[in-house]
Design a protein around this motif. Structure first.
Motif, short mmCIF file in Angstrom:
data_model
loop_
_atom_site.label_atom_id
_atom_site.label_comp_id
_atom_site.label_asym_id
_atom_site.label_seq_id
_atom_site.Cartn_x
_atom_site.Cartn_y
_atom_site.Cartn_z
N LEU A 81 -2.23 -5.69 -0.02
CA LEU A 81 -1.80 -4.33 0.34
C LEU A 81 -0.96 -4.31 1.61
O LEU A 81 -0.08 -3.46 1.76
N ARG A 82 -1.18 -5.24 2.51
CA ARG A 82 -0.40 -5.29 3.76
C ARG A 82 0.90 -6.09 3.62
O ARG A 82 1.71 -6.13 4.54
N LEU B 204 -3.97 -9.45 -8.60
CA LEU B 204 -4.76 -8.96 -7.48
C LEU B 204 -4.48 -7.48 -7.23
O LEU B 204 -5.39 -6.67 -7.08
N LEU B 205 -3.20 -7.11 -7.23
CA LEU B 205 -2.84 -5.71 -7.01
C LEU B 205 -3.35 -4.82 -8.15
O LEU B 205 -3.84 -3.72 -7.90
N PHE C 70 0.82 -1.21 0.00
CA PHE C 70 0.00 0.00 0.00
C PHE C 70 0.86 1.26 0.00
O PHE C 70 0.58 2.21 -0.74
N ASP C 71 1.89 1.30 0.82
CA ASP C 71 2.75 2.47 0.89
C ASP C 71 3.32 2.82 -0.48
O ASP C 71 3.39 3.98 -0.86
N ILE C 72 3.73 1.81 -1.22
CA ILE C 72 4.32 2.03 -2.53
C ILE C 72 3.25 2.55 -3.50
O ILE C 72 3.49 3.50 -4.26
N ASP D 174 -11.14 -8.64 1.50
CA ASP D 174 -10.16 -9.35 2.35
C ASP D 174 -8.90 -9.69 1.55
O ASP D 174 -7.78 -9.54 2.06
N GLU D 175 -9.07 -10.15 0.32
CA GLU D 175 -7.91 -10.47 -0.53
C GLU D 175 -7.13 -9.20 -0.88
O GLU D 175 -5.90 -9.21 -0.89
N TYR D 176 -7.85 -8.13 -1.17
CA TYR D 176 -7.19 -6.84 -1.43
C TYR D 176 -6.34 -6.43 -0.23
O TYR D 176 -5.20 -6.02 -0.37
N GLU D 177 -6.93 -6.56 0.95
CA GLU D 177 -6.21 -6.16 2.16
C GLU D 177 -4.94 -6.98 2.35
O GLU D 177 -3.89 -6.43 2.72
#
Length: 108
Positions: free
Chosen positions: A86-87, A41-42, A7-9, A80-83
């Motif tokens: 991202l983490r 997914l990303l 996510f930061d990127i 949930d998969e997105y999270e």
């Protein structure tokens, strides 16, 4: 010290002063081998972010998940998969100017 995550990127990286688009970001391992599952997914996450959200006031995965939940018809299992992606902590970033891509390097 908190490690950077995917996510930061996505939040911080710009190409030619524009937010990265879904086709500009690839998840790879330390040897540069693409991870097709995480990349797909990303790309889906980033595509939905660009369509449905203004990222200006989103500063965390939690903020993003809440905004996607509020503004999209995506089911909880997709969020949930997105999270998860991202983490994912990153090991590095590799810029590929010839292709206009950013490779997000994650552990194996």
């Amino acid at each position: 010290m908190r490690m950077l995550n995917v996510f930061d990127i996505v939040k911080l990286t710009k190409i030619d002063h524009k937010e990265v688009d879904s086709n500009q970001i690839v998840v790879t391992d330390g040897n540069g081998k693409p991870n097709a599952v995480l990349t797909e997914l990303l790309n889906d996450v980033v595509g939905n972010m660009r369509i449905f959200l203004d990222m200006t006031n989103i500063y965390s995965v939690t903020d993003l998940m809440q905004a996607l939940s509020d503004h999209t018809p995506l089911p909880a299992e997709v969020l949930d998969e997105y999270e998860k992606v991202l983490r994912e902590p990153i090991d590095g970033i590799n810029f590929v100017p010839k292709r206009g891509q950013v490779e997000v390097v994650v552990g194996e």
